[in-house]
Enzyme design. Structure first.
Site, PDB file in Angstrom:
ATOM      1  N   ARG A 170       0.832  -1.206   0.000  1.00 36.12           N
ATOM      2  CA  ARG A 170       0.000   0.000   0.000  1.00 36.12           C
ATOM      3  C   ARG A 170       0.864   1.253   0.000  1.00 36.12           C
ATOM      4  O   ARG A 170       0.474   2.309  -0.484  1.00 36.12           O
ATOM      5  CB  ARG A 170      -0.977   0.001   1.184  1.00 36.12           C
ATOM      6  N   TYR A 200     -15.947  15.977 -15.261  1.00 36.42           N
ATOM      7  CA  TYR A 200     -16.309  14.564 -15.309  1.00 36.42           C
ATOM      8  C   TYR A 200     -17.407  14.294 -14.268  1.00 36.42           C
ATOM      9  O   TYR A 200     -17.370  14.848 -13.162  1.00 36.42           O
ATOM     10  CB  TYR A 200     -15.055  13.738 -15.018  1.00 36.42           C
ATOM     11  N   ASP A 232      -7.117  18.550 -14.473  1.00 33.90           N
ATOM     12  CA  ASP A 232      -7.330  17.153 -14.853  1.00 33.90           C
ATOM     13  C   ASP A 232      -7.005  17.071 -16.349  1.00 33.90           C
ATOM     14  O   ASP A 232      -7.738  17.593 -17.182  1.00 33.90           O
ATOM     15  CB  ASP A 232      -8.784  16.770 -14.557  1.00 33.90           C
ATOM     16  N   LYS A 266      -8.127   5.804 -19.305  1.00 36.04           N
ATOM     17  CA  LYS A 266      -8.546   6.221 -20.636  1.00 36.04           C
ATOM     18  C   LYS A 266      -7.399   6.040 -21.630  1.00 36.04           C
ATOM     19  O   LYS A 266      -6.922   4.948 -21.815  1.00 36.04           O
ATOM     20  CB  LYS A 266      -9.055   7.660 -20.584  1.00 36.04           C
TER      21      LYS A 266
HETATM   22  C1  LIG Z   1     -12.668   8.911 -16.514  1.00 33.68           C
HETATM   23  C2  LIG Z   1     -12.294  10.229 -15.986  1.00 33.68           C
HETATM   24  C3  LIG Z   1     -12.028  10.412 -14.626  1.00 33.68           C
HETATM   25  C4  LIG Z   1     -12.148   9.286 -13.631  1.00 33.68           C
HETATM   26  O1  LIG Z   1     -11.229   8.266 -13.881  1.00 33.68           O
HETATM   27  P1  LIG Z   1     -11.491   6.741 -13.456  1.00 33.68           P
HETATM   28  O2  LIG Z   1     -10.203   6.095 -13.785  1.00 33.68           O
HETATM   29  O3  LIG Z   1     -12.658   6.252 -14.252  1.00 33.68           O
HETATM   30  O4  LIG Z   1     -11.801   6.756 -11.989  1.00 33.68           O
HETATM   31  C5  LIG Z   1     -11.669  11.668 -14.185  1.00 33.68           C
HETATM   32  N1  LIG Z   1     -11.576  12.715 -15.042  1.00 33.68           N
HETATM   33  C6  LIG Z   1     -11.823  12.576 -16.359  1.00 33.68           C
HETATM   34  C7  LIG Z   1     -11.692  13.758 -17.239  1.00 33.68           C
HETATM   35  C8  LIG Z   1     -12.188  11.343 -16.881  1.00 33.68           C
HETATM   36  O5  LIG Z   1     -12.457  11.212 -18.182  1.00 33.68           O
END
Ligand SMILES: *Cc1c(COP(=O)(O)O)cnc(C)c1O
Length: 395
Positions: free
Chosen positions: A55, A109, A181, A206
């Site tokens: 962890r 998101y 982000d 993604k």
């Molecule tokens: C998918 C996504 C997230 C969250 O990510 P996960 O890996 O699904 O928890 C956060 N911000 C954006 C812009 C995203 O497309």
């Protein structure tokens, strides 16, 4: 007796080898053994590098983390988290306290929005959502207790582009943190730390890992003390990732540059193709001159755009149903960044919680689709869309 030793409950040591693996070995070990208490002391004091408990860190997370640090030009080693949302949560829950105020982009998101609307207020952290393309509006939302502005560079699903330069200047002037982000744009198109961001977040789920088979996130801060706090909070709250997920993500990331370049080139081509089809009301792609934020995107994204294209069909839900049925070989699934093209329909998925009027106000009718362009042959892909749009118009 030799046989007795063999019966101890421990795996055997790996066979010696004069050569080494070319692929990162998977290290699922939760605990790491030390030779002596002195060596363990030295490790805890930072005089020796070593792992203790997974962890807290493990080799597979570190290879992924260091790769992203390089890609993002991160000033300090970032922390790899079990999902993108864990990275968002580490920032919001690990750095904010009751009484603070956070400004968020109004098209974040979905789960980030939920965090802003539900979870932070429950903990006594006030939030305001503002269009991140409008610096004047963001400035007007700043209060004495504002600590942070959280934005995405390109919004989902209308692909509006945030005014990162303006926000960075405002954040500096107001003494608040700018958190970016960078999931949609990726470091291939945009490096937030170089444009004044204080903290950068990724969902590796993604495009970076890129195969829709692993969830992972990453976050790093430009300030060393904040960066440490993020790591400590992620470790304490159990947001850190499994070795196998990191192993898969590293494998995906090795081909990231090629995948991104291919997907975004195809996206540009598909956007132009869609714009020429009968029944397509409008196309949203930041590289196109008719995109409302084209000039800003061209300046900010340095000639690279993204693999996402949105468009609106004539004909409402009936046409939308016929379109997804007719889009043979493409997945109608609300994700993005996969090797294969995926189509999402905000009205029935990500934005279903909104009233139709609220969706329409954001430009998302029943005919609105978001495409995450994959690695298919561009000509074949354009043909599939021609067929599917024609099917929608016949419905
Ligand atoms: C998918 C996504 C997230 C969250 O990510 P996960 O890996 O699904 O928890 C956060 N911000 C954006 C812009 C995203 O497309």
């Amino acid at each position: 007796m030799k046989n007795e030793k063999a019966s101890l409950v421990r795996p055997d040591a790996l066979p010696a080898s004069a050569s080494r693996p070319v692929v990162t070995p998977l290290s699922p070990s939760v605990v790491y053994a030390s030779d002596t208490p002195d060596m363990l002391d030295a490790q805890y004091e930072g005089k020796l590098h070593g792992y203790t408990y997974s962890r807290e860190g493990h080799p597979n997370a570190d290879v992924v983390g260091r790769r992203l640090d390089r890609m993002e030009h991160a000033p300090h080693p970032g922390v790899v988290t079990a999902s993108g949302m864990a990275a968002v949560s580490a920032v919001l829950l690990g750095l904010m306290r009751s009484g603070d105020h956070v400004i968020g982009g109004n098209q974040l998101y979905g789960r980030s929005l939920r965090m802003m609307n539900e979870d932070l207020p429950r903990l006594g952290i006030a939030t305001t959502l503002v269009n991140p393309g409008d610096v004047t509006a963001v400035r007007a939302a700043i209060r004495p207790e504002t600590r942070m502005i959280l934005v995405e560079v390109v919004s989902n699903p209308t692909l509006a582009v945030a005014d990162i330069a303006g926000l960075a200047a405002l954040a500096r002037e107001a003494g608040v943190l700018l958190v970016v982000d960078n999931t949609f744009t990726t470091p291939r198109a945009f490096k937030p730390f170089e444009q004044g961001a204080d903290i950068v977040i990724h969902s590796l789920t993604k495009l970076l890992a890129g195969h829709s088979d692993v969830m992972l996130g990453w976050v790093a801060a430009a300030d060393a003390a904040l960066n440490d706090r993020l790591r400590v909070f992620a470790v304490t709250s159990g947001m850190t990732p499994s070795p196998f997920d990191c192993w898969l993500a590293e494998r995906g990331m090795l081909s990231f540059d090629l995948r991104f370049d291919r997907a975004q080139a195809t996206a540009a081509r598909l956007a132009d193709h869609l714009a020429g089809l009968k029944g397509v009301r409008r196309v949203l792609y930041p590289a196109r001159a008719d995109h409302p934020d084209h000039a800003r995107a061209a300046e900010l994204l340095d000639g690279q755009f993204c693999n996402m294209v949105s468009f609106e069909l004539d004909g409402g839900r009936t046409a939308a149903n016929a379109f997804t049925r007719g889009a043979e070989g493409l997945s109608f699934a609300p994700t993005l960044g996969d090797v294969g093209t995926t189509i999402s329909h905000p009205a029935s998925s990500s934005h279903r919680g909104m009233t139709a009027d609220a969706r329409e106000a954001l430009g998302m009718s029943e005919g609105f689709f978001r495409i995450s362009v994959g690695l298919e042959d561009p000509v074949t892909l354009c043909d599939v869309f021609t067929t599917a749009v024609a099917a929608a118009m016949d419905a």
